[in-house]
Design an enzyme around this catalytic site. Structure first.
Site, PDB file in Angstrom:
ATOM      1  N   CYS A 139      42.429  44.564  41.555  1.00  0.00           N
ATOM      2  CA  CYS A 139      42.576  44.211  43.149  1.00  0.00           C
ATOM      3  C   CYS A 139      41.602  42.982  43.442  1.00  0.00           C
ATOM      4  O   CYS A 139      40.767  42.688  43.524  1.00  0.00           O
ATOM      5  CB  CYS A 139      42.490  45.399  43.378  1.00  0.00           C
ATOM      6  SG  CYS A 139      42.134  45.795  44.893  1.00  0.00           S
TER       7      CYS A 139
ATOM      8  N   CYS B 291      39.712  43.913  46.710  1.00  0.00           N
ATOM      9  CA  CYS B 291      38.783  45.280  45.810  1.00  0.00           C
ATOM     10  C   CYS B 291      37.475  44.088  45.650  1.00  0.00           C
ATOM     11  O   CYS B 291      36.021  44.320  45.630  1.00  0.00           O
ATOM     12  CB  CYS B 291      39.549  45.982  44.947  1.00  0.00           C
ATOM     13  SG  CYS B 291      40.793  47.009  45.156  1.00  0.00           S
TER      14      CYS B 291
END
Length: 102
Positions: free
Chosen positions: A31, A34
């Site tokens: 991600c 993230c």
């Protein structure tokens, strides 16, 4: 303070049974947002030593992600005395993370 990686075996003792404030970052290695948020979580953990900072890799711990209905990552949660009090989705910088703890 170091950020603690949580598993389904440690989540209860580290978060739900913890007194005080715990910040939890639900994330995954693939991600992008993230990965952008991760250094800010680390920086916030250095500044707010009164808060326990933790991470849950949703790929490794799908049961925890399901328990908290995590539909999008990163999802950032704040727990106080074992109870979830705040939840926000999306990348945050250090200021945004610290604002969640205010």
């Amino acid at each position: 303070m170091a950020v603690v990686s949580l598993t389904k075996d440690t989540f209860k003792s580290e978060v739900l049974e913890s007194s005080g404030t715990v910040f939890v970052d639900f994330w995954a290695s693939w991600c992008g947002p993230c990965r952008m948020t991760a250094p800010f979580v680390d920086a916030a953990s250095e500044e707010r030593t009164d808060v326990k900072f933790c991470k849950v890799n949703v790929d490794d711990e799908p049961d925890l992600a399901s328990m908290f209905n995590i539909m999008s990552i990163p999802t950032l949660m704040v727990f106080k005395d074992g109870k979830a009090v705040k939840q926000e989705m999306g990348a945050k910088d250090k200021a945004g993370i610290l604002a969640m703890l205010a």
